[in-house]
Design an enzyme around this catalytic site. Structure first.
Site, PDB file in Angstrom:
ATOM      1  N   HIS A 260    -100.627 -45.332  29.032  1.00  0.00           N
ATOM      2  CA  HIS A 260     -99.683 -44.380  28.440  1.00  0.00           C
ATOM      3  C   HIS A 260     -99.228 -43.342  29.482  1.00  0.00           C
ATOM      4  O   HIS A 260     -98.032 -43.191  29.752  1.00  0.00           O
ATOM      5  CB  HIS A 260    -100.358 -43.695  27.250  1.00  0.00           C
ATOM      6  CG  HIS A 260     -99.506 -42.671  26.570  1.00  0.00           C
ATOM      7  ND1 HIS A 260     -98.881 -42.896  25.370  1.00  0.00           N
ATOM      8  CD2 HIS A 260     -99.161 -41.411  26.921  1.00  0.00           C
ATOM      9  CE1 HIS A 260     -98.190 -41.824  25.020  1.00  0.00           C
ATOM     10  NE2 HIS A 260     -98.346 -40.896  25.943  1.00  0.00           N
ATOM     11  N   GLU A 261    -100.196 -42.669  30.068  1.00  0.00           N
ATOM     12  CA  GLU A 261     -99.842 -41.633  31.052  1.00  0.00           C
ATOM     13  C   GLU A 261     -99.186 -42.271  32.277  1.00  0.00           C
ATOM     14  O   GLU A 261     -98.322 -41.661  32.917  1.00  0.00           O
ATOM     15  CB  GLU A 261    -101.071 -40.811  31.452  1.00  0.00           C
ATOM     16  CG  GLU A 261    -101.804 -40.109  30.286  1.00  0.00           C
ATOM     17  CD  GLU A 261    -100.929 -39.232  29.407  1.00  0.00           C
ATOM     18  OE1 GLU A 261     -99.888 -38.738  29.890  1.00  0.00           O
ATOM     19  OE2 GLU A 261    -101.271 -39.046  28.214  1.00  0.00           O
ATOM     20  N   HIS A 264     -95.551 -42.376  31.673  1.00  0.00           N
ATOM     21  CA  HIS A 264     -94.943 -41.065  31.957  1.00  0.00           C
ATOM     22  C   HIS A 264     -94.800 -40.882  33.475  1.00  0.00           C
ATOM     23  O   HIS A 264     -93.791 -40.373  33.972  1.00  0.00           O
ATOM     24  CB  HIS A 264     -95.843 -39.937  31.441  1.00  0.00           C
ATOM     25  CG  HIS A 264     -95.779 -39.707  29.957  1.00  0.00           C
ATOM     26  ND1 HIS A 264     -94.598 -39.454  29.297  1.00  0.00           N
ATOM     27  CD2 HIS A 264     -96.750 -39.664  29.004  1.00  0.00           C
ATOM     28  CE1 HIS A 264     -94.850 -39.263  27.995  1.00  0.00           C
ATOM     29  NE2 HIS A 264     -96.148 -39.394  27.800  1.00  0.00           N
ATOM     30  N   GLU A 290     -91.435 -39.876  26.211  1.00  0.00           N
ATOM     31  CA  GLU A 290     -92.455 -40.579  25.436  1.00  0.00           C
ATOM     32  C   GLU A 290     -92.094 -42.053  25.268  1.00  0.00           C
ATOM     33  O   GLU A 290     -92.981 -42.898  25.140  1.00  0.00           O
ATOM     34  CB  GLU A 290     -92.612 -39.888  24.074  1.00  0.00           C
ATOM     35  CG  GLU A 290     -93.849 -40.264  23.300  1.00  0.00           C
ATOM     36  CD  GLU A 290     -95.169 -39.873  23.964  1.00  0.00           C
ATOM     37  OE1 GLU A 290     -95.162 -39.056  24.902  1.00  0.00           O
ATOM     38  OE2 GLU A 290     -96.203 -40.404  23.535  1.00  0.00           O
TER      39      GLU A 290
HETATM   40 ZN    ZN Z   1     -97.196 -39.169  25.986  1.00  0.00          ZN
END
Ligand code: ZN
Length: 496
Positions: A260-261, A264, A290
């Site tokens: 997830h990160e 980003h 996101e």
């Molecule tokens: Zn996030």
């Protein structure tokens, strides 16, 4: 030019504040909160002074005429357009309010940590009361088209309205709530117990790094550290920090927060260096940001092609723990649906229900319809309504998220908007890049990363979220593609 100097200095002060913020959430010793708060206030108000002043206003006014003839998406015209929007918003806020917010949120973060440690909401309550009060003042100073929440939402989702979010959310509720109910009796069909064996923390960390490497994260321009609540922050495209947390009896937790990160981080590393130190060096919205993390986490990380490659890799890290686990078992386990208490650990189907809880509460808080002290009770009631589960204590309930302690009220809808966009963007990538999933199954993510870099990251903050979505997908932000995706994926897994 003079404007570039002033914007550059503003960005430098903001990024210096971001370094302190990153440090606060990673390595800062707890008793430093008071001193750190003073340092943050100084930087926030200096950045404010550098940017919100008549000179910047006059320069923007003059230059906006000069760039009129240039193409809409040229660097200069985009810079003036985007900077003007930021300027017009920020000049409505007083220096005093900006300083008070910086102070209250730095102290609030500390109060939140303490309250979590003691598992008592009352410890956080006075800090949050102060923050809500200041956030309401901020909304009133900014003004809004339809309701107070619009002003807060606009900070995270430029030009988005609360009414539009409500419409999208009610469409989602109609599809997701019955789906969760249909899956509920079938929960036991999917076994994920092998993800909850004991997994060595150092090996989990190294497995996470291996996945991050395969995604194309540039370790010469970033690093990974440990925190309570994983997040990503960037001081420049050349310095992107991701954080994660390792839970010994949960292989999925660290892995998916890294993916997830990582999503980003690829965004931040993909923003052109020429945009650095200007408002163009930021994503158009938190929802768009996101979309990148959720795309990697769910559309990639929870897919069969991903595990076709990474199951043997995981087994090389954990030969005993994952012995005998096959691709189907892993695919089903990482997609197990079960209403649960913690948003960040929620599966794709129930995830948005956690957002609806927070969205409802935030609007009541800023409209003065709910007192901060009554939050835990209201939280639990909504969890019961949407998910049918009730927290046993504040840590697994109202104290779980960092956002309110940081003053980020109006942020939560971005998560769901990001989920919707992730599906729209991934559908488009698949259309434009045949063979994408075969590559993923071979552990190669270069084509996907390149597509995201070119179509989204390289544009920085030139476009509004709506403009970007339309440029990339030819349509607007929609709930239908997401609903189709969820129904088809989980219909298959649960035989519905
Ligand atoms: Zn996030």
């Amino acid at each position: 030019m003079r404007l570039r100097t002033l914007l550059g200095e503003t960005a430098d002060l903001e990024k210096a504040g971001a370094v302190l913020g990153w440090d606060q959430q990673t390595y800062m010793p707890p008793d430093a909160a008071g001193s750190r708060s003073a340092q943050m206030v100084t930087l926030a108000t200096l950045a404010y002074d550098r940017f919100v002043n008549d000179e910047v206003g006059q320069l923007l006014e003059r230059l906006s005429h000069d760039v009129e003839a240039l193409p809409y998406d040229s660097f200069a015209r985009s810079l003036i357009r985007v900077t003007r929007r930021k300027y017009q918003r920020e000049r409505k806020l007083s220096r005093d309010l900006v300083g008070k917010l910086a102070e209250a949120t730095t102290l609030g973060h500390h109060g939140w940590l303490q309250a979590r440690e003691q598992n008592r909401f009352e410890v956080f309550c006075p800090y949050l009361e102060r923050i809500v009060d200041l956030v309401v003042q901020k909304a009133e100073a900014l003004g809004y088209p339809e309701c107070r929440y619009d002003a807060l939402l606009d900070e995270f989702e430029p030009e988005m309205r609360t009414s539009r979010v409500e419409a999208l959310f009610s469409q989602l509720k109609e599809a997701l709530v019955p789906l969760v109910q249909a899956i509920r009796p079938q929960v036991a069909q999917v076994d994920d117990s092998f993800l909850h064996r004991h997994f060595d923390e150092k090996k989990q960390w190294d497995f996470g790094l291996a996945v991050l490497q395969a995604m194309g994260f540039d370790f010469r321009r970033g690093r990974m550290d440990s925190t309570v609540h994983p997040f990503t922050t960037a001081f420049s495209p050349t310095d992107v920090r991701i954080t994660t947390h390792v839970v010994p009896d949960n292989l999925a937790s660290c892995l998916f927060s890294v993916v997830h990160e990582g999503g980003h981080a690829l965004y931040e590393q993909g923003i052109p260096l020429e945009f650095e130190r200007t408002p163009l060096g930021e994503a158009p919205s938190f929802g768009v940001h996101e979309s990148q993390s959720r795309l990697w986490e769910n559309l990639v990380g929870r897919s069969r092609p991903f595990w076709r490659h990474f199951l043997p890799v995981a087994q090389s890290f954990f030969p005993a723990e994952l012995r005998g686990v096959d691709l189907e078992a892993m695919y089903r386990a990482v997609n197990r649906v079960e209403p649960s208490l913690i948003r960040t650990d929620a599966d794709e189907v129930t995830y948005n229900l956690h957002i609806f809880v927070r969205f409802d509460l935030e609007r009541q808080l800023v409209d003065g319809k709910l007192a901060v002290k009554d939050l835990p009770e209201a939280w639990n009631a909504l969890m019961q309504d949407y998910l049918g589960v009730v927290p046993r204590n504040p840590r697994e309930g109202v104290l779980q998220d960092v956002h309110w302690s940081d003053g980020s009220i109006g942020y939560f809808p971005s998560y769901t908007l990001g989920n919707l966009l992730a599906v729209q963007f991934f559908d488009q990538a698949r259309k434009e890049c045949p063979g994408l999933e075969d590559e993923m199954a071979a552990g190669r993510f270069g084509t996907l990363k390149k597509w995201l870099n070119e179509r989204i990251h390289a544009l920085g903050g030139k476009y509004t979220p709506a403009e970007l979505v339309s440029r990339v997908t030819g349509t607007e932000l929609q709930a239908e593609p997401y609903i189709r995706y969820i129904r088809s994926k989980y219909g298959e897994i649960y035989g519905l």
